[in-house]
Design a protein around this motif. Structure first.
Motif, PDB file in Angstrom:
ATOM      1  N   ILE A  51       0.838  -1.192   0.000  1.00 14.14           N
ATOM      2  CA  ILE A  51       0.000   0.000   0.000  1.00 14.14           C
ATOM      3  C   ILE A  51       0.873   1.242   0.000  1.00 14.14           C
ATOM      4  O   ILE A  51       1.916   1.291   0.661  1.00 14.14           O
ATOM      5  CB  ILE A  51      -0.958  -0.008   1.217  1.00 14.14           C
ATOM      6  CG1 ILE A  51      -1.980   1.119   1.101  1.00 14.14           C
ATOM      7  CG2 ILE A  51      -0.191   0.043   2.531  1.00 14.14           C
ATOM      8  CD1 ILE A  51      -3.148   0.954   2.068  1.00 14.14           C
ATOM      9  N   GLY A  52       0.450   2.246  -0.795  1.00 13.21           N
ATOM     10  CA  GLY A  52       1.198   3.467  -0.882  1.00 13.21           C
ATOM     11  C   GLY A  52       1.150   4.279   0.393  1.00 13.21           C
ATOM     12  O   GLY A  52       0.404   3.976   1.323  1.00 13.21           O
ATOM     13  N   ARG A  53       1.950   5.336   0.413  1.00 19.04           N
ATOM     14  CA  ARG A  53       2.112   6.121   1.635  1.00 19.04           C
ATOM     15  C   ARG A  53       0.801   6.704   2.142  1.00 19.04           C
ATOM     16  O   ARG A  53       0.545   6.725   3.345  1.00 19.04           O
ATOM     17  CB  ARG A  53       3.117   7.245   1.404  1.00 19.04           C
ATOM     18  CG  ARG A  53       4.526   6.765   1.098  1.00 19.04           C
ATOM     19  CD  ARG A  53       5.443   7.920   0.754  1.00 19.04           C
ATOM     20  NE  ARG A  53       6.779   7.479   0.392  1.00 19.04           N
ATOM     21  CZ  ARG A  53       7.118   7.086  -0.816  1.00 19.04           C
ATOM     22  NH1 ARG A  53       6.222   7.089  -1.782  1.00 19.04           N
ATOM     23  NH2 ARG A  53       8.362   6.699  -1.061  1.00 19.04           N
ATOM     24  N   SER A  54      -0.027   7.187   1.236  1.00 14.40           N
ATOM     25  CA  SER A  54      -1.290   7.813   1.648  1.00 14.40           C
ATOM     26  C   SER A  54      -2.429   6.819   1.746  1.00 14.40           C
ATOM     27  O   SER A  54      -3.510   7.158   2.238  1.00 14.40           O
ATOM     28  CB  SER A  54      -1.665   8.918   0.671  1.00 14.40           C
ATOM     29  OG  SER A  54      -1.962   8.359  -0.597  1.00 14.40           O
ATOM     30  N   GLY A  55      -2.194   5.610   1.264  1.00 18.59           N
ATOM     31  CA  GLY A  55      -3.243   4.594   1.270  1.00 18.59           C
ATOM     32  C   GLY A  55      -4.069   4.584   0.003  1.00 18.59           C
ATOM     33  O   GLY A  55      -4.971   3.760  -0.142  1.00 18.59           O
ATOM     34  N   PHE A  68      -8.548 -10.209  -0.530  1.00 19.79           N
ATOM     35  CA  PHE A  68      -7.792  -9.502   0.506  1.00 19.79           C
ATOM     36  C   PHE A  68      -7.836  -8.001   0.242  1.00 19.79           C
ATOM     37  O   PHE A  68      -7.850  -7.556  -0.909  1.00 19.79           O
ATOM     38  CB  PHE A  68      -6.338  -9.946   0.510  1.00 19.79           C
ATOM     39  CG  PHE A  68      -6.088 -11.337   0.996  1.00 19.79           C
ATOM     40  CD1 PHE A  68      -7.108 -12.264   1.166  1.00 19.79           C
ATOM     41  CD2 PHE A  68      -4.790 -11.749   1.291  1.00 19.79           C
ATOM     42  CE1 PHE A  68      -6.871 -13.547   1.608  1.00 19.79           C
ATOM     43  CE2 PHE A  68      -4.521 -13.030   1.735  1.00 19.79           C
ATOM     44  CZ  PHE A  68      -5.565 -13.929   1.883  1.00 19.79           C
ATOM     45  N   THR A  69      -7.824  -7.236   1.322  1.00 18.17           N
ATOM     46  CA  THR A  69      -7.773  -5.782   1.224  1.00 18.17           C
ATOM     47  C   THR A  69      -6.737  -5.249   2.209  1.00 18.17           C
ATOM     48  O   THR A  69      -6.808  -5.535   3.408  1.00 18.17           O
ATOM     49  CB  THR A  69      -9.134  -5.157   1.541  1.00 18.17           C
ATOM     50  OG1 THR A  69     -10.127  -5.667   0.645  1.00 18.17           O
ATOM     51  CG2 THR A  69      -9.069  -3.633   1.379  1.00 18.17           C
ATOM     52  N   ILE A  70      -5.805  -4.480   1.681  1.00 18.01           N
ATOM     53  CA  ILE A  70      -4.807  -3.845   2.538  1.00 18.01           C
ATOM     54  C   ILE A  70      -5.227  -2.401   2.790  1.00 18.01           C
ATOM     55  O   ILE A  70      -5.756  -1.731   1.885  1.00 18.01           O
ATOM     56  CB  ILE A  70      -3.402  -3.914   1.900  1.00 18.01           C
ATOM     57  CG1 ILE A  70      -2.334  -3.427   2.877  1.00 18.01           C
ATOM     58  CG2 ILE A  70      -3.347  -3.158   0.576  1.00 18.01           C
ATOM     59  CD1 ILE A  70      -0.897  -3.668   2.380  1.00 18.01           C
ATOM     60  N   SER A  71      -5.017  -1.941   4.000  1.00 21.36           N
ATOM     61  CA  SER A  71      -5.350  -0.561   4.343  1.00 21.36           C
ATOM     62  C   SER A  71      -4.357  -0.063   5.384  1.00 21.36           C
ATOM     63  O   SER A  71      -3.599  -0.851   5.961  1.00 21.36           O
ATOM     64  CB  SER A  71      -6.785  -0.470   4.875  1.00 21.36           C
ATOM     65  OG  SER A  71      -6.935  -1.244   6.051  1.00 21.36           O
ATOM     66  N   ARG A  72      -4.402   1.220   5.620  1.00 25.82           N
ATOM     67  CA  ARG A  72      -3.504   1.783   6.623  1.00 25.82           C
ATOM     68  C   ARG A  72      -4.184   2.945   7.322  1.00 25.82           C
ATOM     69  O   ARG A  72      -5.057   3.606   6.748  1.00 25.82           O
ATOM     70  CB  ARG A  72      -2.182   2.226   5.993  1.00 25.82           C
ATOM     71  CG  ARG A  72      -2.276   3.386   5.037  1.00 25.82           C
ATOM     72  CD  ARG A  72      -0.968   3.564   4.267  1.00 25.82           C
ATOM     73  NE  ARG A  72       0.155   3.802   5.170  1.00 25.82           N
ATOM     74  CZ  ARG A  72       1.443   3.646   4.813  1.00 25.82           C
ATOM     75  NH1 ARG A  72       1.742   3.255   3.585  1.00 25.82           N
ATOM     76  NH2 ARG A  72       2.411   3.899   5.673  1.00 25.82           N
ATOM     77  N   ASP A  73      -3.771   3.177   8.547  1.00 23.31           N
ATOM     78  CA  ASP A  73      -4.223   4.326   9.320  1.00 23.31           C
ATOM     79  C   ASP A  73      -2.974   5.028   9.819  1.00 23.31           C
ATOM     80  O   ASP A  73      -2.374   4.608  10.816  1.00 23.31           O
ATOM     81  CB  ASP A  73      -5.109   3.874  10.483  1.00 23.31           C
ATOM     82  CG  ASP A  73      -5.723   5.034  11.242  1.00 23.31           C
ATOM     83  OD1 ASP A  73      -5.173   6.150  11.178  1.00 23.31           O
ATOM     84  OD2 ASP A  73      -6.748   4.817  11.916  1.00 23.31           O
TER      85      ASP A  73
END
Length: 125
Positions: A51-55, A68-73
């Protein structure tokens, strides 16, 4: 050192769901592309998602696309991999990793410089 700690693995029946998370202490992860890899017994560690820096950008290996789903906070310094419709072949130790600065690729282990200790995901048939 940038400690990365995975959590959330476990045992699930085929068709079920699991969520694995990666938390970092210390330096913020928001400046880095983050990835998930997995390693099954007797096999090499393989790319799962990044996942990229901003999501806003996400990349997946073909075998997990649509499941599958990748996410970030970035406010919580965490990266999550939601895994649905799990299959026995998804059984592996799952690792999160931080991509090294200057790398333009994201699918090989050499593109990453910090790794978590891994969390076991087991899918029974």
């Amino acid at each position: 050192q940038v400690p990365l700690v995975e959590s959330g693995g476990g045992l699930v029946q085929a068709g079920g769901s699991l969520r694995v998370s990666c938390a970092a202490s210390g330096r913020t992860l928001s400046m880095y592309v983050m990835g998930w890899f997995r390693q099954a017994p007797g096999k090499e560690r393989e790319f799962v998602a990044a996942i990229g820096r901003s999501g806003g950008d996400a990349y997946y290996t073909d075998s997990v696309k649509g499941r599958f789903t990748i996410s970030r906070d970035n406010s919580k310094n965490t990266v999550t991999l939601q895994m649905n419709s799990l299959k026995p072949e998804d059984t592996a130790i799952y690792y999160c990793a931080r991509r090294r600065n200057g790398s333009s690729q994201y699918t090989t282990t050499g593109d990453y410089d910090y790794w978590g200790q891994g969390t076991q995901v087991t899918v029974s048939s």
